[in-house]
Structures are given as structure tokens and as C-alpha cells.
Design a protein around this motif. Sequence first.
Motif, PDB file in Angstrom:
ATOM      1  N   TYR A 138     -12.073   1.304  14.499  1.00  0.00           N
ATOM      2  CA  TYR A 138     -11.999   0.874  15.902  1.00  0.00           C
ATOM      3  C   TYR A 138     -12.926   1.713  16.777  1.00  0.00           C
ATOM      4  O   TYR A 138     -13.684   1.196  17.583  1.00  0.00           O
ATOM      5  CB  TYR A 138     -10.565   0.977  16.448  1.00  0.00           C
ATOM      6  CG  TYR A 138     -10.546   0.992  17.954  1.00  0.00           C
ATOM      7  CD1 TYR A 138     -10.774  -0.177  18.676  1.00  0.00           C
ATOM      8  CD2 TYR A 138     -10.393   2.175  18.669  1.00  0.00           C
ATOM      9  CE1 TYR A 138     -10.823  -0.169  20.052  1.00  0.00           C
ATOM     10  CE2 TYR A 138     -10.450   2.191  20.051  1.00  0.00           C
ATOM     11  CZ  TYR A 138     -10.662   1.020  20.734  1.00  0.00           C
ATOM     12  OH  TYR A 138     -10.727   1.034  22.099  1.00  0.00           O
ATOM     13  N   ALA A 139     -12.836   3.039  16.627  1.00  0.00           N
ATOM     14  CA  ALA A 139     -13.548   3.942  17.526  1.00  0.00           C
ATOM     15  C   ALA A 139     -15.068   3.910  17.337  1.00  0.00           C
ATOM     16  O   ALA A 139     -15.817   4.048  18.300  1.00  0.00           O
ATOM     17  CB  ALA A 139     -13.037   5.370  17.341  1.00  0.00           C
ATOM     18  N   GLN A 153     -14.637  -0.711  28.405  1.00  0.00           N
ATOM     19  CA  GLN A 153     -13.899   0.085  27.426  1.00  0.00           C
ATOM     20  C   GLN A 153     -12.716   0.785  28.080  1.00  0.00           C
ATOM     21  O   GLN A 153     -11.664   0.930  27.474  1.00  0.00           O
ATOM     22  CB  GLN A 153     -14.820   1.106  26.753  1.00  0.00           C
ATOM     23  CG  GLN A 153     -14.126   2.021  25.775  1.00  0.00           C
ATOM     24  CD  GLN A 153     -13.447   1.275  24.633  1.00  0.00           C
ATOM     25  OE1 GLN A 153     -13.854   0.188  24.247  1.00  0.00           O
ATOM     26  NE2 GLN A 153     -12.403   1.870  24.096  1.00  0.00           N
ATOM     27  N   LEU A 154     -12.879   1.205  29.306  1.00  0.00           N
ATOM     28  CA  LEU A 154     -11.797   1.876  30.010  1.00  0.00           C
ATOM     29  C   LEU A 154     -10.619   0.922  30.229  1.00  0.00           C
ATOM     30  O   LEU A 154      -9.461   1.293  30.036  1.00  0.00           O
ATOM     31  CB  LEU A 154     -12.300   2.421  31.342  1.00  0.00           C
ATOM     32  CG  LEU A 154     -11.456   3.454  32.043  1.00  0.00           C
ATOM     33  CD1 LEU A 154     -11.197   4.657  31.144  1.00  0.00           C
ATOM     34  CD2 LEU A 154     -12.123   3.906  33.324  1.00  0.00           C
ATOM     35  N   ALA A 155     -10.912  -0.320  30.589  1.00  0.00           N
ATOM     36  CA  ALA A 155      -9.845  -1.316  30.760  1.00  0.00           C
ATOM     37  C   ALA A 155      -9.160  -1.590  29.422  1.00  0.00           C
ATOM     38  O   ALA A 155      -7.931  -1.686  29.354  1.00  0.00           O
ATOM     39  CB  ALA A 155     -10.405  -2.606  31.348  1.00  0.00           C
ATOM     40  N   ALA A 156      -9.947  -1.698  28.351  1.00  0.00           N
ATOM     41  CA  ALA A 156      -9.357  -1.909  27.018  1.00  0.00           C
ATOM     42  C   ALA A 156      -8.484  -0.719  26.627  1.00  0.00           C
ATOM     43  O   ALA A 156      -7.387  -0.900  26.077  1.00  0.00           O
ATOM     44  CB  ALA A 156     -10.462  -2.120  25.988  1.00  0.00           C
ATOM     45  N   SER A 157      -8.950   0.489  26.918  1.00  0.00           N
ATOM     46  CA  SER A 157      -8.155   1.690  26.622  1.00  0.00           C
ATOM     47  C   SER A 157      -6.855   1.689  27.416  1.00  0.00           C
ATOM     48  O   SER A 157      -5.791   1.990  26.874  1.00  0.00           O
ATOM     49  CB  SER A 157      -8.947   2.952  26.939  1.00  0.00           C
ATOM     50  OG  SER A 157      -9.983   3.128  26.022  1.00  0.00           O
ATOM     51  N   ALA A 168     -16.857  -0.249  21.035  1.00  0.00           N
ATOM     52  CA  ALA A 168     -16.040   0.736  21.757  1.00  0.00           C
ATOM     53  C   ALA A 168     -16.804   2.036  21.974  1.00  0.00           C
ATOM     54  O   ALA A 168     -16.750   2.608  23.066  1.00  0.00           O
ATOM     55  CB  ALA A 168     -14.741   1.000  21.005  1.00  0.00           C
ATOM     56  N   PHE A 169     -17.491   2.520  20.978  1.00  0.00           N
ATOM     57  CA  PHE A 169     -18.203   3.791  21.120  1.00  0.00           C
ATOM     58  C   PHE A 169     -19.346   3.715  22.141  1.00  0.00           C
ATOM     59  O   PHE A 169     -19.414   4.559  23.041  1.00  0.00           O
ATOM     60  CB  PHE A 169     -18.716   4.294  19.769  1.00  0.00           C
ATOM     61  CG  PHE A 169     -19.466   5.587  19.871  1.00  0.00           C
ATOM     62  CD1 PHE A 169     -18.804   6.768  20.140  1.00  0.00           C
ATOM     63  CD2 PHE A 169     -20.838   5.617  19.730  1.00  0.00           C
ATOM     64  CE1 PHE A 169     -19.494   7.970  20.263  1.00  0.00           C
ATOM     65  CE2 PHE A 169     -21.535   6.799  19.846  1.00  0.00           C
ATOM     66  CZ  PHE A 169     -20.860   7.981  20.116  1.00  0.00           C
ATOM     67  N   PRO A 170     -20.245   2.730  22.054  1.00  0.00           N
ATOM     68  CA  PRO A 170     -21.319   2.695  23.060  1.00  0.00           C
ATOM     69  C   PRO A 170     -20.791   2.554  24.487  1.00  0.00           C
ATOM     70  O   PRO A 170     -21.313   3.178  25.404  1.00  0.00           O
ATOM     71  CB  PRO A 170     -22.155   1.481  22.664  1.00  0.00           C
ATOM     72  CG  PRO A 170     -21.827   1.204  21.262  1.00  0.00           C
ATOM     73  CD  PRO A 170     -20.446   1.708  21.024  1.00  0.00           C
ATOM     74  N   PHE A 171     -19.737   1.753  24.663  1.00  0.00           N
ATOM     75  CA  PHE A 171     -19.201   1.573  26.010  1.00  0.00           C
ATOM     76  C   PHE A 171     -18.368   2.778  26.464  1.00  0.00           C
ATOM     77  O   PHE A 171     -17.943   2.833  27.607  1.00  0.00           O
ATOM     78  CB  PHE A 171     -18.380   0.295  26.117  1.00  0.00           C
ATOM     79  CG  PHE A 171     -19.215  -0.911  26.438  1.00  0.00           C
ATOM     80  CD1 PHE A 171     -20.071  -0.916  27.528  1.00  0.00           C
ATOM     81  CD2 PHE A 171     -19.141  -2.040  25.655  1.00  0.00           C
ATOM     82  CE1 PHE A 171     -20.845  -2.016  27.828  1.00  0.00           C
ATOM     83  CE2 PHE A 171     -19.915  -3.151  25.943  1.00  0.00           C
ATOM     84  CZ  PHE A 171     -20.767  -3.139  27.038  1.00  0.00           C
ATOM     85  N   SER A 172     -18.115   3.720  25.569  1.00  0.00           N
ATOM     86  CA  SER A 172     -17.429   4.956  25.947  1.00  0.00           C
ATOM     87  C   SER A 172     -18.406   6.005  26.449  1.00  0.00           C
ATOM     88  O   SER A 172     -17.987   7.064  26.903  1.00  0.00           O
ATOM     89  CB  SER A 172     -16.670   5.524  24.744  1.00  0.00           C
ATOM     90  OG  SER A 172     -15.697   4.627  24.308  1.00  0.00           O
ATOM     91  N   THR A 173     -19.679   5.716  26.365  1.00  0.00           N
ATOM     92  CA  THR A 173     -20.694   6.701  26.758  1.00  0.00           C
ATOM     93  C   THR A 173     -21.418   6.332  28.049  1.00  0.00           C
ATOM     94  O   THR A 173     -22.259   7.098  28.507  1.00  0.00           O
ATOM     95  CB  THR A 173     -21.735   6.867  25.636  1.00  0.00           C
ATOM     96  OG1 THR A 173     -22.387   5.617  25.418  1.00  0.00           O
ATOM     97  CG2 THR A 173     -21.083   7.345  24.351  1.00  0.00           C
ATOM     98  N   VAL A 174     -21.125   5.180  28.598  1.00  0.00           N
ATOM     99  CA  VAL A 174     -21.746   4.763  29.853  1.00  0.00           C
ATOM    100  C   VAL A 174     -20.650   4.422  30.857  1.00  0.00           C
ATOM    101  O   VAL A 174     -19.540   4.076  30.482  1.00  0.00           O
ATOM    102  CB  VAL A 174     -22.684   3.550  29.656  1.00  0.00           C
ATOM    103  CG1 VAL A 174     -23.910   3.926  28.881  1.00  0.00           C
ATOM    104  CG2 VAL A 174     -21.963   2.399  28.993  1.00  0.00           C
TER     105      VAL A 174
END
Length: 182
Positions: free
Chosen positions: A96-97, A113-117, A102-108
Motif C-alpha cells: 500500500y505505502a 493522499q491526506l484525505a485517503a489517510s 500513495a508514496f508520490p502523493f505523500s511527498t507533495v
Amino acid sequence: IDRFSVYTADCIKLGGPVFPNKASGVTYLVVLPWNFFRAVLSTTPLSGAAQLHFTAYLVSLTTLGLCSALTGCAVFRLLLRFGLFQVVALFFALLYALGPIAFPFSTVLFSHQLAASFLFLGFFMLCERKHTWQVVAAGFLLGFATVLEYPAALGPVLIGRYGLTRTGVRWCLVFIGECLGG
């Protein structure tokens, strides 16, 4: 966003001022980290542009990156709870991570990704529900997910229905109050 509107096409111009055309949740979440890192980096010998870029990096890391890392941990714990072996649960949590977007959208500094989290962490809190604070946290996370991304509004409805079937009447009222207040 008048000064920064040249960097994006995702904006609306109404008369004079320029406004972003996205949900404003990320802006609310990053105000404190942005001001903190900006103040800390202003004491360094870095140039103004380097300070700006490093501030943006640190804000992304401590908000989106941290939430995504917590989501990966929650995926692991939830899979263990469902009875998977640790190695298998770890494989799927890493899948998943690191596997999808998920990973690319966790860096910008995007809110996807924040809404999914927030949606997954809200679901996780309802599954782990042992204390009132977990129900309150779930309600806040699910309610705020819609402030991050408007299409995420369906998530709190579906996850909330699950939560309402799992909680008693007292917890149900706390959950609904937090969802609406988030």
C-alpha cells in the motif's frame, strides 16, 4: 494566492484577488508547521528561495508524510487484527505505502493522499474502538476528510454507517457530533 498564482492554473480570479479552486483543508493543516519552519529557517544563512523550498519540503514531510506513514502502520495493525501473519501483513502494508500512488502523493502538498489517510485512519479508529477518544478521533478524521477533498464526502457516510452499527447509542452521538464538527 495572488503572489503564487503564476505557479498554478488551478485558481479562480474574482475581480482583483486570485483564489485557489480546491478545498481549503490542507491550508488549515499546514499553517502552524509552515509558520514554525519558516521562523526556524529564517535564522539560517540560506537564501530566501532556499528557505522557501526547504520550508515546503519540511511541511510536506511533517504533515502528509507523517499521516501516510501512520496509515501504513494502521494498515499493518488492521491486517494483523484480521488474522494475517506478520510477514503477510507487512507485505500488504508496504505494498500500500510504496506500490500505488500513495508514496508520490505523500511527498507533495496535495490533499488526495491526506484525505485517503484521514478516511482510513478514521475507519481504523472505529475498528480499534476501546475508548471515547478513539470515537472522537474517528469522527474528526472522517469529518475533516471532506474539508480536504470534496469527493471524500462519500467516505464518512459509508464508514460512518459501519461505525454506527459497531457503537452504542452514547458513542453514536459522540461520533456524529465529531463528524459534523470536523
